[in-house]
Design a protein around this motif. Structure first.
Motif, PDB file in Angstrom:
ATOM      1  N   HIS A  60      50.340  -4.697  35.497  1.00 25.17           N
ATOM      2  CA  HIS A  60      51.013  -3.943  36.541  1.00 25.17           C
ATOM      3  C   HIS A  60      51.918  -4.870  37.359  1.00 25.17           C
ATOM      4  O   HIS A  60      51.872  -6.094  37.202  1.00 25.17           O
ATOM      5  N   PHE A  61      52.731  -4.263  38.225  1.00 25.31           N
ATOM      6  CA  PHE A  61      53.670  -5.042  39.023  1.00 25.31           C
ATOM      7  C   PHE A  61      53.448  -4.746  40.503  1.00 25.31           C
ATOM      8  O   PHE A  61      54.238  -4.062  41.154  1.00 25.31           O
ATOM      9  N   VAL A  62      52.333  -5.285  40.986  1.00 32.03           N
ATOM     10  CA  VAL A  62      51.954  -5.127  42.386  1.00 32.03           C
ATOM     11  C   VAL A  62      52.289  -6.424  43.118  1.00 32.03           C
ATOM     12  O   VAL A  62      51.857  -7.510  42.710  1.00 32.03           O
ATOM     13  N   GLY A  96      47.209   0.224  40.190  1.00 31.45           N
ATOM     14  CA  GLY A  96      48.261  -0.651  39.688  1.00 31.45           C
ATOM     15  C   GLY A  96      49.613  -0.401  40.331  1.00 31.45           C
ATOM     16  O   GLY A  96      50.650  -0.627  39.712  1.00 31.45           O
ATOM     17  N   ASP A  97      49.607   0.064  41.607  1.00 28.91           N
ATOM     18  CA  ASP A  97      50.867   0.263  42.314  1.00 28.91           C
ATOM     19  C   ASP A  97      50.713  -0.196  43.763  1.00 28.91           C
ATOM     20  O   ASP A  97      49.688  -0.789  44.133  1.00 28.91           O
ATOM     21  N   SER A  98      51.715   0.083  44.592  1.00 35.14           N
ATOM     22  CA  SER A  98      51.732  -0.428  45.963  1.00 35.14           C
ATOM     23  C   SER A  98      50.584   0.105  46.811  1.00 35.14           C
ATOM     24  O   SER A  98      50.242  -0.494  47.837  1.00 35.14           O
ATOM     25  N   GLN A  99      49.976   1.228  46.393  1.00 30.35           N
ATOM     26  CA  GLN A  99      48.873   1.795  47.157  1.00 30.35           C
ATOM     27  C   GLN A  99      47.584   0.977  47.038  1.00 30.35           C
ATOM     28  O   GLN A  99      46.603   1.238  47.752  1.00 30.35           O
ATOM     29  N   ASP A 100      47.561  -0.009  46.138  1.00 30.41           N
ATOM     30  CA  ASP A 100      46.366  -0.845  45.963  1.00 30.41           C
ATOM     31  C   ASP A 100      46.135  -1.768  47.160  1.00 30.41           C
ATOM     32  O   ASP A 100      45.024  -2.267  47.360  1.00 30.41           O
ATOM     33  N   PRO A 142      58.111   5.671  34.584  1.00 33.03           N
ATOM     34  CA  PRO A 142      58.745   6.983  34.767  1.00 33.03           C
ATOM     35  C   PRO A 142      60.228   6.820  35.097  1.00 33.03           C
ATOM     36  O   PRO A 142      60.621   5.844  35.735  1.00 33.03           O
ATOM     37  N   ALA A 143      61.030   7.786  34.670  1.00 37.56           N
ATOM     38  CA  ALA A 143      62.456   7.736  34.993  1.00 37.56           C
ATOM     39  C   ALA A 143      62.697   7.997  36.471  1.00 37.56           C
ATOM     40  O   ALA A 143      63.738   7.614  37.010  1.00 37.56           O
ATOM     41  N   VAL A 144      61.737   8.650  37.129  1.00 37.30           N
ATOM     42  CA  VAL A 144      61.837   8.911  38.564  1.00 37.30           C
ATOM     43  C   VAL A 144      60.521   8.503  39.211  1.00 37.30           C
ATOM     44  O   VAL A 144      59.452   8.927  38.764  1.00 37.30           O
ATOM     45  N   GLY A 145      60.592   7.670  40.230  1.00 35.44           N
ATOM     46  CA  GLY A 145      59.362   7.243  40.902  1.00 35.44           C
ATOM     47  C   GLY A 145      59.618   6.059  41.807  1.00 35.44           C
ATOM     48  O   GLY A 145      60.675   5.427  41.753  1.00 35.44           O
ATOM     49  N   ILE A 146      58.624   5.749  42.660  1.00 33.41           N
ATOM     50  CA  ILE A 146      58.743   4.644  43.598  1.00 33.41           C
ATOM     51  C   ILE A 146      57.427   3.876  43.663  1.00 33.41           C
ATOM     52  O   ILE A 146      56.402   4.319  43.136  1.00 33.41           O
ATOM     53  N   GLY A 147      57.464   2.708  44.324  1.00 30.25           N
ATOM     54  CA  GLY A 147      56.250   1.956  44.596  1.00 30.25           C
ATOM     55  C   GLY A 147      55.552   1.404  43.369  1.00 30.25           C
ATOM     56  O   GLY A 147      54.349   1.174  43.390  1.00 30.25           O
ATOM     57  N   SER A 148      56.288   1.200  42.269  1.00 28.65           N
ATOM     58  CA  SER A 148      55.724   0.689  41.008  1.00 28.65           C
ATOM     59  C   SER A 148      54.703   1.640  40.388  1.00 28.65           C
ATOM     60  O   SER A 148      53.938   1.255  39.512  1.00 28.65           O
ATOM     61  N   SER A 149      54.706   2.901  40.849  1.00 31.05           N
ATOM     62  CA  SER A 149      53.765   3.880  40.302  1.00 31.05           C
ATOM     63  C   SER A 149      54.091   4.175  38.845  1.00 31.05           C
ATOM     64  O   SER A 149      55.212   4.561  38.517  1.00 31.05           O
ATOM     65  N   GLY A 150      53.100   3.981  37.983  1.00 29.41           N
ATOM     66  CA  GLY A 150      53.279   4.266  36.569  1.00 29.41           C
ATOM     67  C   GLY A 150      53.994   3.189  35.787  1.00 29.41           C
ATOM     68  O   GLY A 150      54.240   3.344  34.582  1.00 29.41           O
ATOM     69  N   PHE A 179      53.981 -11.567  41.822  1.00 28.15           N
ATOM     70  CA  PHE A 179      53.181 -10.387  41.546  1.00 28.15           C
ATOM     71  C   PHE A 179      51.733 -10.747  41.286  1.00 28.15           C
ATOM     72  O   PHE A 179      51.407 -11.872  40.929  1.00 28.15           O
ATOM     73  N   ASP A 180      50.874  -9.737  41.455  1.00 21.61           N
ATOM     74  CA  ASP A 180      49.474  -9.877  41.105  1.00 21.61           C
ATOM     75  C   ASP A 180      49.353  -9.858  39.583  1.00 21.61           C
ATOM     76  O   ASP A 180      50.350  -9.922  38.871  1.00 21.61           O
TER      77      ASP A 180
END
Length: 405
Positions: free
Chosen positions: A222-224, A363-367, A151-159, A217-218
């Motif tokens: 994804h980039f966790v 697939g983001d920081s919430q994992d 995404p063009a806007v987002g945080i925590g590697s979401s999406g 990364f894991d």
């Protein structure tokens, strides 16, 4: 004399650190949030929280004006990137030190950020912006697979996803442009060259580079984060090149007040900037453990009109291991945190997940279901301490039942 207060607009993973630092500085932290109940640390730290629509600037101005009748508002800040521009506007309104909201807004739009960096000859991956599946396919064809789609806007590697095939590209583009993804951001996504090489992240305060860390990364696509180490093992020449590129980013984006975090990879053409974040990095604890510099405290000092103390007081190595489940399901149990915390050299152990709760990886920081942090004067010793503690923590996940079975 009214009590001096620090206004925190929303919270984040670093939220507890800001509350604790405010208390140490003799400030009364007040969190303004659309949902104060989500921050359990507020009550635990003896802080205050007020419900207010934090997407409404006028509502925030009104609430801060009301609080000024009781408190001396010493500063306004946020631990969350999404509210940094709003904080800048509040600081301007109340004549308090703060970031330039226009610069923050430009930085938070990754496409605009890319344009500004490229125009300033800062090395960035090849990129295109897309607003339709056709745009995505054309951009990927021009850049060449594999590509990063985000995404063009987002945080925590979401999406954020590495797409290696046309099928993966089409599926993820559909997801981001509408599909099953719910977002307040406009449906605009970036397609970028996959810059391959060692990952580094740089923490700055003002116009000064504090240090350079590295991370692993894991599993892709994804980039966790799996592990972060600070400082990174770099030669003098490599460190200087990374620092020079990082400072060029700040200049190109009009940053330079307060903290920033620059992510890059060392490729065949040297350091290439992946992203600039107008906030502290995800782990200021590592810098504190390695150098004795508490960036949260120094940020608050700056936000309340004081001066930063960025002098390094020691030279240790700190490392952070994220605990990541390898399947979706129900968490049966998780244990060993007490034993891990007792290992000499362990600075912190935290478990985020509760037994009997569902685990659904995105697939983001919430994992992350927990983490362990270690530090010592020796890099090899720190790595050994960390592994010893991690080996003491275990958990069990029962996979979700498959329909029809």
């Amino acid at each position: 004399m009214p009590r001096r207060a620090l206004i925190l607009v929303e919270g984040a993973s670093n939220g507890p650190l800001y509350v604790q630092a405010a208390h140490r500085l003799g400030l009364h932290p007040i969190t303004l949030s659309a949902d104060p109940a989500q921050y359990d640390y507020v009550a635990a730290e003896g802080a205050e929280a007020i419900r207010v629509d934090t997407t409404d600037l006028e509502a925030l101005i009104s609430e801060c004006s009301r609080l000024r009748s009781t408190y001396d508002i010493a500063g306004i800040t946020s631990a969350q990137e999404a509210f940094c521009a709003t904080v800048g506007k509040l600081c301007q309104h109340f004549d308090l030190p703060g970031p330039n909201p226009a610069s923050i807004k430009r930085c938070c739009d990754k496409f605009t950020q890319r344009q500004l960096l490229a125009a300033a000859n800062v090395p960035v991956p090849a990129y295109h912006v897309a607003a339709s599946a056709t745009d995505v396919e054309s951009a990927a064809a021009e850049i060449g697979l594999p590509v990063i789609v985000k995404p063009a806007v987002g945080i925590g590697s979401s999406g954020v996803r590495l797409c290696s095939t046309v099928e993966e590209l089409a599926a993820h583009a559909t997801y981001l442009l509408g599909g099953t993804r719910i977002t307040q951001s406009p449906p605009k996504i970036l397609i970028e060259e996959f810059a391959q090489g060692r990952y580094y992240n740089v923490d700055t305060m003002g116009h000064e580079v504090i240090g350079v860390g590295t991370a692993e990364f894991d599993c892709p696509p994804h980039f966790v984060f799996r592990e972060v180490t600070f400082p990174a093992p770099l030669g003098k020449g490599e460190h200087e090149r990374i620092a020079d590129v990082s400072l060029s980013c700040l200049q190109a984006l009009g940053l330079g007040w307060g903290p920033a975090n620059i992510e890059l990879r060392w490729t065949k053409r040297g350091p290439v900037v992946i992203e600039v974040n107008p906030r502290l990095g995800a782990g200021p604890q590592l810098i504190h453990l390695a150098y004795g510099i508490d960036l949260v405290t120094e940020h608050i000092k700056l936000a309340t009109g004081g001066k930063c103390d960025l002098l390094k007081k020691r030279s240790h190595t700190a490392a952070w291991r994220y605990l990541l489940p390898d399947l979706d399901g129900t968490l049966d149990w998780i244990e060993g945190d007490t034993q891990a915390a007792a290992v000499p050299g362990i600075a912190e152990v935290k478990l985020n997940a509760q037994p009997k709760k569902p685990i659904i990886r995105k697939g983001d920081s919430q994992d992350c279901i927990g983490y362990v942090i270690a530090a010592s004067p020796c890099p090899a010793h720190t790595a050994a301490i960390l592994q010893r503690a991690v080996d003491l923590i275990s958990w069990s996940v029962t996979p979700f039942a498959t329909p029809g079975k």
